[in-house]
Write a protein that holds these residues in place. Structure first.
Motif, PDB file in Angstrom:
ATOM      1  N   GLN A 186      -7.330  31.085   6.676  1.00  0.00           N
ATOM      2  CA  GLN A 186      -6.458  30.369   7.604  1.00  0.00           C
ATOM      3  C   GLN A 186      -5.187  29.898   6.909  1.00  0.00           C
ATOM      4  O   GLN A 186      -4.102  29.926   7.495  1.00  0.00           O
ATOM      5  CB  GLN A 186      -7.194  29.169   8.204  1.00  0.00           C
ATOM      6  CG  GLN A 186      -8.255  29.547   9.202  1.00  0.00           C
ATOM      7  CD  GLN A 186      -8.642  28.364  10.077  1.00  0.00           C
ATOM      8  OE1 GLN A 186      -7.898  27.412  10.219  1.00  0.00           O
ATOM      9  NE2 GLN A 186      -9.831  28.432  10.653  1.00  0.00           N
ATOM     10  N   ARG A 187      -5.320  29.495   5.663  1.00  0.00           N
ATOM     11  CA  ARG A 187      -4.145  29.023   4.924  1.00  0.00           C
ATOM     12  C   ARG A 187      -3.092  30.121   4.817  1.00  0.00           C
ATOM     13  O   ARG A 187      -1.892  29.883   4.984  1.00  0.00           O
ATOM     14  CB  ARG A 187      -4.570  28.553   3.529  1.00  0.00           C
ATOM     15  CG  ARG A 187      -3.483  27.773   2.788  1.00  0.00           C
ATOM     16  CD  ARG A 187      -3.980  27.274   1.436  1.00  0.00           C
ATOM     17  NE  ARG A 187      -5.166  26.452   1.590  1.00  0.00           N
ATOM     18  CZ  ARG A 187      -6.367  26.732   1.122  1.00  0.00           C
ATOM     19  NH1 ARG A 187      -6.568  27.881   0.473  1.00  0.00           N
ATOM     20  NH2 ARG A 187      -7.384  25.917   1.304  1.00  0.00           N
ATOM     21  N   GLN A 191     -11.207  28.720   5.227  1.00  0.00           N
ATOM     22  CA  GLN A 191     -10.018  27.913   4.967  1.00  0.00           C
ATOM     23  C   GLN A 191      -8.956  28.694   4.211  1.00  0.00           C
ATOM     24  O   GLN A 191      -7.757  28.573   4.484  1.00  0.00           O
ATOM     25  CB  GLN A 191     -10.401  26.650   4.193  1.00  0.00           C
ATOM     26  CG  GLN A 191     -11.194  25.652   5.009  1.00  0.00           C
ATOM     27  CD  GLN A 191     -11.407  24.356   4.260  1.00  0.00           C
ATOM     28  OE1 GLN A 191     -11.120  24.257   3.053  1.00  0.00           O
ATOM     29  NE2 GLN A 191     -11.924  23.347   4.956  1.00  0.00           N
TER      30      GLN A 191
END
Length: 267
Positions: free
Chosen positions: A182-183, A179
């Motif tokens: 991806q952020r 995450q």
């Protein structure tokens, strides 16, 4: 003896627009006045010397560069100067060509061998003259097509907001999870375009793109004559591509993704 050596601009013979250039050398030798018309290849933005030879000869006579009678020779330079081609051009009343040997041309111009081995593409004076004429014809020559102000503005915005590869590498080295990676990547999709787009700067990129009954993390659409589609899955730095057991098989989630790809490619 050489009298003249210039880059000559001529009309294209169809619309009378000044679009076309060639090198013109004017010699006075044993055969009288001999004019060498050298095609400039990629530097010529109009018709070839062969296709425009009647227009070229007429323009030289009309503008007073050459005084009749004169012998005109069409000349094409090759990578190996010994392979150059020469053709005597006669207007009677239409153009007729007679192939000449290099040695015969040397006799006609007065045995000036250095002139025939002087490559137009590497002669600074000829290249400079050609470039000035080409720029006059088209100020944007050698540049990419003029883009709109909106495109230029968007391009500058992308450049300003680009994330660095070192920042991505720092997250991976620090063991960041999926995450977090991806952020960061979602803040600048151009990083995928820079890596996968062919031609450069011609792509569309999406995040969380629908695929079968799920989605893929990122996708890049690129290419011209054909569409290339690059599907990208991002995993955390700690992710093992193979299960950490003695079977070394793909984890269930990877298997599901592969199945989605197979189903999608057959639709």
């Amino acid at each position: 003896m050489k009298i003249l050596d210039i880059v000559h601009q001529f009309n294209d013979g169809r619309t009378h627009i000044s679009r076309g250039i060639c090198r013109v050398r004017y010699f006075v030798g044993p055969a009288g006045t001999v004019v060498l018309l050298t095609d400039l290849g990629d530097k010529n933005d109009g018709q070839s010397v062969t296709n425009a030879v009647e227009v070229i000869i007429k323009s030289l006579l009309d503008q007073g560069y050459i005084i009749s009678p004169a012998t005109f020779i069409e000349h094409y330079e090759r990578s190996d100067w010994a392979s150059d081609s020469f053709d005597k051009v006669t207007l009677a009343p239409h153009a007729e060509w007679e192939k000449l040997s290099r040695s015969r041309v040397m006799e006609m111009i007065g045995d000036e061998d250095g002139e025939l081995s002087d490559r137009s593409a590497t002669n600074p004076r000829i290249v400079s003259q050609a470039d000035r004429l080409l720029f006059r014809h088209d100020p944007f020559i050698g540049s990419r097509y003029p883009e709109s102000n909106e495109v230029t503005k968007r391009r500058l915005e992308i450049i300003e907001n680009m994330i660095s590869k070192t920042s991505v590498d720092a997250l991976v080295q620090s063991g960041s999870g999926e995450q977090e990676l991806q952020r960061l990547l979602k803040t600048d999709l151009s990083i995928f375009g820079e890596a996968y787009a062919k031609p450069d700067d011609e792509y569309i990129c999406f995040s969380e793109f629908p695929l079968a009954d799920g989605f893929v993390d990122f996708v890049v659409f690129t290419g011209r004559s054909r569409m290339d589609i690059i599907l990208i899955e991002v995993k955390g730095a700690e992710f093992n591509l193979l299960n950490a057991n003695h079977y070394k098989a793909e984890p269930p989630r990877v298997l599901r993704r592969l199945q989605h790809l197979r189903e999608w490619s057959h639709e």
